[in-house]
Design a protein around this motif. Structure first.
Motif, short mmCIF file in Angstrom:
data_model
loop_
_atom_site.label_atom_id
_atom_site.label_comp_id
_atom_site.label_asym_id
_atom_site.label_seq_id
_atom_site.Cartn_x
_atom_site.Cartn_y
_atom_site.Cartn_z
N SER A 71 0.95 -1.12 -0.17
CA SER A 71 -0.05 -0.03 -0.02
C SER A 71 0.90 1.20 -0.02
O SER A 71 1.90 1.41 0.75
CB SER A 71 -0.95 0.02 1.34
N ARG A 72 0.63 2.13 -1.01
CA ARG A 72 1.53 3.36 -1.23
C ARG A 72 0.43 4.59 -1.79
O ARG A 72 -0.19 4.35 -2.69
CB ARG A 72 2.70 3.14 -2.04
N PRO A 73 0.63 5.72 -1.29
CA PRO A 73 -0.24 6.75 -1.73
C PRO A 73 0.48 7.06 -3.25
O PRO A 73 1.49 6.68 -3.56
CB PRO A 73 0.17 7.82 -1.04
N ALA A 74 -0.03 7.79 -3.79
CA ALA A 74 0.41 8.13 -5.38
C ALA A 74 1.84 8.86 -5.12
O ALA A 74 1.88 9.87 -4.41
CB ALA A 74 -0.74 9.41 -6.01
N ALA A 75 2.72 8.51 -5.87
CA ALA A 75 3.93 8.91 -5.80
C ALA A 75 4.14 10.20 -6.24
O ALA A 75 5.04 11.09 -5.83
CB ALA A 75 4.91 7.84 -6.76
N ASP A 76 3.20 10.85 -7.42
CA ASP A 76 3.53 12.09 -8.07
C ASP A 76 2.38 13.17 -7.39
O ASP A 76 2.28 14.20 -7.79
CB ASP A 76 3.06 12.02 -9.35
N MET A 77 1.89 12.91 -6.12
CA MET A 77 0.91 13.64 -5.64
C MET A 77 1.84 14.99 -5.01
O MET A 77 2.61 14.74 -4.41
CB MET A 77 0.28 12.91 -4.40
N ALA A 78 1.04 15.91 -4.93
CA ALA A 78 1.65 17.29 -4.51
C ALA A 78 0.54 18.14 -4.00
O ALA A 78 -0.54 18.00 -4.48
CB ALA A 78 2.29 18.07 -5.73
N ILE A 79 0.82 18.83 -2.95
CA ILE A 79 -0.28 19.57 -2.21
C ILE A 79 -0.29 21.04 -3.01
O ILE A 79 0.62 21.70 -3.45
CB ILE A 79 0.17 20.13 -0.74
N PRO A 80 -1.63 21.45 -3.58
CA PRO A 80 -1.77 22.69 -4.33
C PRO A 80 -1.49 23.74 -3.58
O PRO A 80 -2.20 23.90 -2.66
CB PRO A 80 -3.23 22.43 -4.80
#
Length: 274
Positions: A8-17
């Motif tokens: 289980s991993r969150p999206a690797a390319d996720m960024a806070i807007p």
């Protein structure tokens, strides 16, 4: 840092807007500033530091956020994050300490006032937990929707990407803090310089509540075995939550009664016929 040996991993390319983070940071500062102003006002006018100590303890409670996030599979992305602090490889944004200051601290102070009200009954404690649950939903759904953070793994009871066992656990936190402070008041041990103990009580309530109630789901998530493990675990957490709220409710009367004060009767709870 993630739990070892899990897929289980969150999206690797996720960024806070950027824009959304600015909006939510400002939005969390408003109740934070109001509550701390109230705490300072109470000191100046009433020589009562209770509210301020609750607020400070609430801010310090955010130090448990990385632990709860690692164990509960919650994730704040590093990219675009206005980091307030980082432990266990988890960057925590600036908006979190402010939010804890008024949610854990401010609501803990509110809980004390409810618990010390002679009209409060055990059902009132259950309603208090329900109100805290709803407030947590309102607090967390918007930033979750706009990508400030995310939950991952085989989360049970997800509604709109939010696993509802999380707010159910968070909701008991201010009641735990309020209960300990209320009991110390009743024992006559919370006066003078001793009132500073409100700070560590409030700070530790968040970690205590989450560990005590959420550990079955923590364990189940870390096994990485799927929903057939996490859903039975969330049932265990639900039993712990119900038991916990019931125990906390025992500090107040089950039903309204008559309280004698200055030789004059005073009715506690609702009067019949009203």
């Amino acid at each position: 840092m993630f739990v070892p040996n899990t897929t289980s991993r969150p999206a690797a390319d996720m960024a806070i807007p950027h824009t959304e983070q600015l909006i939510f940071t400002i939005a969390t500062q408003i109740p934070f500033v109001i509550f701390f102003w109230m705490g300072i006002r109470n000191i100046v006018h009433y020589k009562d530091p209770t509210a301020l100590f609750f607020g400070i303890g609430g801010c310090l409670a955010s130090s448990f956020e990385p632990i709860v996030d690692v164990m509960g599979f919650c994730y704040f992305p590093r990219e675009g994050n206005w980091v307030a602090f980082e432990w266990l490889g988890r960057p925590i944004p600036l908006l979190v300490p402010c939010t804890y200051g008024w949610f854990v601290g401010g609501m803990g102070y509110w809980c004390v006032s409810i618990l010390q009200d002679p009209r409060t009954t055990r059902m009132g404690v259950w309603k208090l937990w329900g109100k805290a649950f709803v407030i947590n939903l309102v607090l967390e759904y918007p930033p979750l929707y706009f990508g400030i953070y995310t939950y991952y793994g085989y989360q049970p009871l997800q509604v709109g990407g939010f696993p509802l066992w999380f707010p159910a656990t968070n909701a008991i936190t201010p009641i735990v803090a309020g209960t300990v402070v209320n009991l110390l008041h009743r024992l006559g041990e919370l006066n003078g310089w001793k009132m500073v103990v409100i700070v560590p009580i409030t700070a530790s309530a968040y970690g205590l509540a989450n560990a005590a109630m959420g550990f079955p789901v923590w364990i189940a998530l870390s096994t990485d075995l799927g929903y057939e493990v996490t859903y039975p675990a969330v049932v265990c957490t639900a039993v712990l939550l119900v038991t916990g709220v019931w125990i906390l409710s025992l500090q107040v009367p089950e039903k309204g009664g008559i309280e004698l004060r200055n030789e004059k009767p005073r009715v506690r709870g609702k009067r019949k016929g009203r």
